[in-house]
Design an enzyme around this catalytic site. Structure first.
Site, mmCIF file in Angstrom:
data_model
loop_
_atom_site.group_PDB
_atom_site.id
_atom_site.type_symbol
_atom_site.label_atom_id
_atom_site.label_comp_id
_atom_site.label_asym_id
_atom_site.label_seq_id
_atom_site.Cartn_x
_atom_site.Cartn_y
_atom_site.Cartn_z
ATOM 1 C CD GLU A 322 -1.124 -8.171 -10.278
ATOM 2 O OE1 GLU A 322 -0.431 -9.191 -10.187
ATOM 3 O OE2 GLU A 322 -2.001 -7.872 -9.448
ATOM 4 C CG HIS A 351 21.201 7.975 5.897
ATOM 5 N ND1 HIS A 351 22.245 8.775 6.289
ATOM 6 C CD2 HIS A 351 20.066 8.648 6.224
ATOM 7 C CE1 HIS A 351 21.757 9.872 6.861
ATOM 8 N NE2 HIS A 351 20.446 9.818 6.822
ATOM 9 C CE LYS A 455 -1.341 -17.070 -10.314
ATOM 10 N NZ LYS A 455 -2.745 -16.701 -10.331
HETATM 11 O O1 LIG Z 1 -6.776 -13.416 -4.112
HETATM 12 P P1 LIG Z 1 -6.216 -14.449 -5.013
HETATM 13 O O2 LIG Z 1 -7.203 -14.962 -6.004
HETATM 14 O O3 LIG Z 1 -5.587 -15.570 -4.204
HETATM 15 O O4 LIG Z 1 -5.074 -13.789 -5.845
HETATM 16 C C1 LIG Z 1 -3.923 -13.282 -5.268
HETATM 17 C C2 LIG Z 1 -3.080 -12.544 -6.277
HETATM 18 O O5 LIG Z 1 -2.522 -13.446 -7.178
HETATM 19 C C3 LIG Z 1 -2.685 -13.315 -8.571
HETATM 20 O O6 LIG Z 1 -1.725 -14.072 -9.198
HETATM 21 C C4 LIG Z 1 -2.715 -11.900 -9.106
HETATM 22 O O7 LIG Z 1 -1.560 -11.574 -9.807
HETATM 23 C C5 LIG Z 1 -2.961 -10.864 -8.047
HETATM 24 O O8 LIG Z 1 -3.582 -9.773 -8.641
HETATM 25 C C6 LIG Z 1 -3.802 -11.404 -6.943
HETATM 26 O O9 LIG Z 1 -4.085 -10.400 -6.013
#
Ligand SMILES: O=P(O)(O)OC[C@H]1O[C@H](O)[C@H](O)[C@@H](O)[C@@H]1O
Length: 528
Positions: A322, A351, A455
Site C-alpha cells: 500500500e 512443502h 470503494k
Molecule cells: O482505519 P480505517 O479508516 O477504517 O481504514 C482502514 C483501512 O482502509 C483503507 O481503505 C486503507 O486502504 C487502509 O490503509 C486503511 O488502513
C-alpha cells in the site's frame, strides 16, 4: 564467488546490534560495490528527506499531512509540545484503562471480569493487532482476542457463535481511523444487534479508537461508550501498530507495550544513521532496490521460521504494497511502482511453493526471518543429538543455500527470540525501510489513492441494487434481464444487474428467479 570470498562478504556486510541481539545479513544479495556507490546520491537525498519527515515536514503532500509514527515511541521528537503531550497522555490512558480492566475495577454490568475482546477493524486497523496477537499473546491471556476484519456475514457469525455464552463479558473495540470505513461499521452494527439480542447494553462494552470528530467518534460519545482513544491525523493506518490501535489490544492481552515501544525506539535510532552499511533499514532498501532494479521487478517472499510470526508477511504485505504500489511518482510521472509481498512461514512453506522458488520462475527474492531461541526450556531429542529446533534451523540454512546455488538471492533477519521488544524492533525496521525505499524511488509512501476506486465502485453497485429492488417491487409481472435493466435505466449495466439479482435470489431476499439459471436470456425476475 568461492567459499572464502563468500565468507568474507558475509562478514563485511553482517549488521549486528548488541542491544537488540539483532542481525541482518544481506550477503546473499548479489550487488557489488559499484552498485552501492551508484545509489549513494539517492540515499543521501532519502536520508535528508527522512530527517525532514521526522521533523514534521508535510511528507504526505497529497493529503497535506505530517507523517509521525516515529514520534509514537519517542515523544521528545514530536514537532510540537501538544503532539508530545497527546502521545504521552494516550499511552498513560491505555495503561490506566488496562489496569482497571485487568483488576476488575472496570467490569461488565453482569460479570466481575471481562474475559474476551472482539476487535473490529480492517486493513491498518486490523493487521498490526492481528500480527501482534499471534506473535506475543500469552498462551492464556487475561482477555482472549477475536477479530472481525471483514463484512463477511458468515465470518461475523463464526465469532459471535463462538462467543455466544461469553458475550456478557466481552469487550468490543471498534478501530477505524476515518471512522467511516463500511466494513468495520457493518461489523459494529451487527455486533451491536447481537448484544441487544442478549439484552446487553452495547455502550457498556464498547470502545472506539478513531480520529476526533469522525462518525465513529461522534457515535461513541453520543452513546456514552465505555471509552474512546485517539487515532492521530499524522499516523497512517499501516503504521499505526504502536499507536492506540495496536497498544490497547496488546495491553489488554497482557503484552508488555512499553517493551514494544522501547524495541521500536532502539531500532529507530539504529535506522536513523546516514550510512547505508551501518543502517539496517537502508541495507534492506538497498537490497530491495537491487533485486527489482528499483522498479519492483522481483517479489519479496517473507518466510519467518517461527510459527508465532506467521502473520508478519501478511502485515508487511499492506505496509509494503500500500505504501509503494503507486501509479504516479512525486513529480506526477507515471511509474507503476511497487513490490509484491507474500509468504507464510518456514519450514511449512518448503512443502508448498518453495519448489517453484528453487527451480521455477526466478521472479522473487527471499527474506528469511530467523529466531535463535528454539523454545523456552530444554528440547527433547528427535534423533541422537538433534532436536526439532535443530531441524528448523537446518532447514532454513539448507533452503538459503539451495536458493543461492540456483541464483536466487536472499536476506536473513535474525532476532534472539520473539518478544515485545524484538517485535517492536521488526515493525520499526520495516517502517523505516519502506519509507527510505519510497524516497529512493520518489513515491509518496503515505497515501493510497488506488484504494478509493474499488470503494466508489462498490457504492455504485449498492445504489443500483436499491433501484433494482424498487423497480421489481412496483412490477406486477416478471421481467427479463433486458427489460429489468431498461426499467432501471441502466441497460449498459446489465451484467451488474444480473449479479445483483443472482445474489439476492441466492439469499432468499426479495427476488424470485425463474427459468434456466445457466441460460441468462431465459430468466424471468420478479419480487418475492
Ligand atoms: O482505519 P480505517 O479508516 O477504517 O481504514 C482502514 C483501512 O482502509 C483503507 O481503505 C486503507 O486502504 C487502509 O490503509 C486503511 O488502513
Amino acid at each position: 564467488m568461492d567459499a572464502a570470498a563468500l565468507w568474507q562478504r558475509y562478514q563485511d556486510w553482517l549488521y549486528y546490534d548488541e542491544g537488540l541481539g539483532f542481525y541482518l545479513d544481506v550477503s546473499r544479495m548479489r550487488f557489488d560495490d559499484a552498485f552501492v556507490e551508484a545509489l549513494q546520491p539517492k540515499f543521501d537525498r532519502a536520508f535528508a528527506d527522512m530527517a525532514a519527515l521526522e521533523e514534521g515536514a508535510i511528507a504526505n503532500p497529497d493529503e497535506n499531512r505530517m507523517v509521525g509514527h516515529y514520534w509514537l515511541r519517542d515523544p521528545d521528537l514530536a514537532p510540537t509540545p501538544e503532539i508530545k503531550q497527546d502521545i504521552i497522555q494516550t499511552v498513560e490512558k491505555i495503561e490506566d484503562f488496562t489496569k482497571k480492566v485487568l483488576s476488575g475495577n472496570i467490569h461488565p454490568p453482569q460479570a466481575s471480569r471481562f474475559t474476551d475482546i472482539i476487535s473490529i477493524g480492517i486493513g491498518g486497523s486490523a493487521l498490526g493487532p492481528q500480527f501482534v496477537a499471534e506473535a506475543l499473546s500469552p498462551d492464556f491471556p487475561p482477555l482472549a482476542i477475536h477479530f472481525i476484519d471483514n463484512t463477511d456475514p458468515a465470518g461475523i457469525d463464526r465469532i459471535l457463535t463462538r462467543l455466544r455464552n461469553r458475550l456478557a463479558s466481552t469487550l468490543v473495540i471498534v478501530i477505524s481511523k476515518s471512522g467511516g470505513t463500511p466494513e468495520p461499521r457493518n461489523g459494529m452494527i451487527e455486533v451491536k444487534k447481537a448484544y441487544a439480542g442478549h439484552n446487553l447494553d452495547f455502550s457498556k462494552y464498547a470502545i472506539a479508537i478513531t480520529s476526533e470528530g469522525s462518525n465513529l467518534d461522534n457515535l461513541a460519545k453520543s452513546e456514552n461508550w465505555l471509552a474512546t482513544f485517539p487515532m492521530y491525523d499524522w499516523v497512517g493506518g499501516r503504521t499505526s501498530e504502536l499507536s492506540a490501535v495496536g497498544l490497547l489490544p496488546a495491553a489488554l492481552q497482557g503484552i508488555d507495550i512499553w517493551a514494544m515501544l522501547a524495541g521500536a525506539k532502539v531500532m529507530d535510532t539504529l535506522t536513523r544513521v546516514h550510512d547505508v552499511k551501518n543502517n539496517p533499514a537502508a541495507m534492506l532498501a538497498l537490497s530491495w532496490y537491487f533485486a527489482g532494479n528499483g522498479r519492483g521487478e522481483k517479489d519479496m517472499v517473507v518466510l519467518p521460521y517461527k510459527d508465532s510470526l506467521l502473520l508478519f508477511s501478511r502485515y508487511l504485505q499492506q505496509l509494503v504494497m500500500e505504501s509503494l504500489g503507486k501509479e504516479k511518482d512525486l513529480d506526477g510521472k507515471t511509474v507503476y511502482q511497487g513490490i509484491a509481498v507474500y509468504g507464510n512461514k518456514g519450514s511449512t512453506d518448503q512443502h508448498a511453493y518453495v519448489q517453484q522458488l528453487r527451480e521455477g520462475v526466478a521472479n522473487f527474492f527471499m527474506t528469511f526471518i530467523e529466531v535463535l531461541e528454539d523454545r523456552q526450556g530444554a528440547s527433547p531429542e528427535v534423533e541422537p543429538g538433534v532436536t526439532c529446533g535443530d531441524y528448523l534451523s537446518g532447514l532454513l540454512q539448507g533452503t538459503r543455500l539451495a536458493l543461492y546455488e540456483n541464483h536466487r538471492d536472499s536476506i536473513t533477519v535474525t532476532i534472539p527470540q520473539v518478544n515485545p521488544r524484538t517485535v517492536g524492533a521488526l515493525i520499526a525496521l520495516y517502517e523505516r525501510a519502506v519509507g527510505l525505499y519510497g524516497f529512493l524511488v520518489n513515491v509518496n509512501a503515505y497515501h493510497q489513492p488506488g484504494v478509493e476506486a474499488g470503494k466508489k465502485a462498490a457504492a455504485v453497485i449498492l445504489d443500483l441494487q436499491r433501484q433494482v429492488c424498487q423497480v421489481l417491487a412496483n412490477e406486477s409481472k416478471p421481467l427479463s434481464l433486458t427489460q429489468l435493466a431498461e426499467k432501471v435505466g441502466a441497460s449498459d449495466r446489465i451484467e451488474a444487474i444480473y449479479k445483483i439479482v443472482r445474489h439476492l435470489y441466492a439469499n432468499g431476499r426479495s427476488v424470485k428467479l425463474q427459468g434456466n439459471l445457466g441460460d441468462l436470456n431465459s430468466l424471468q425476475i420478479s419480487a418475492l
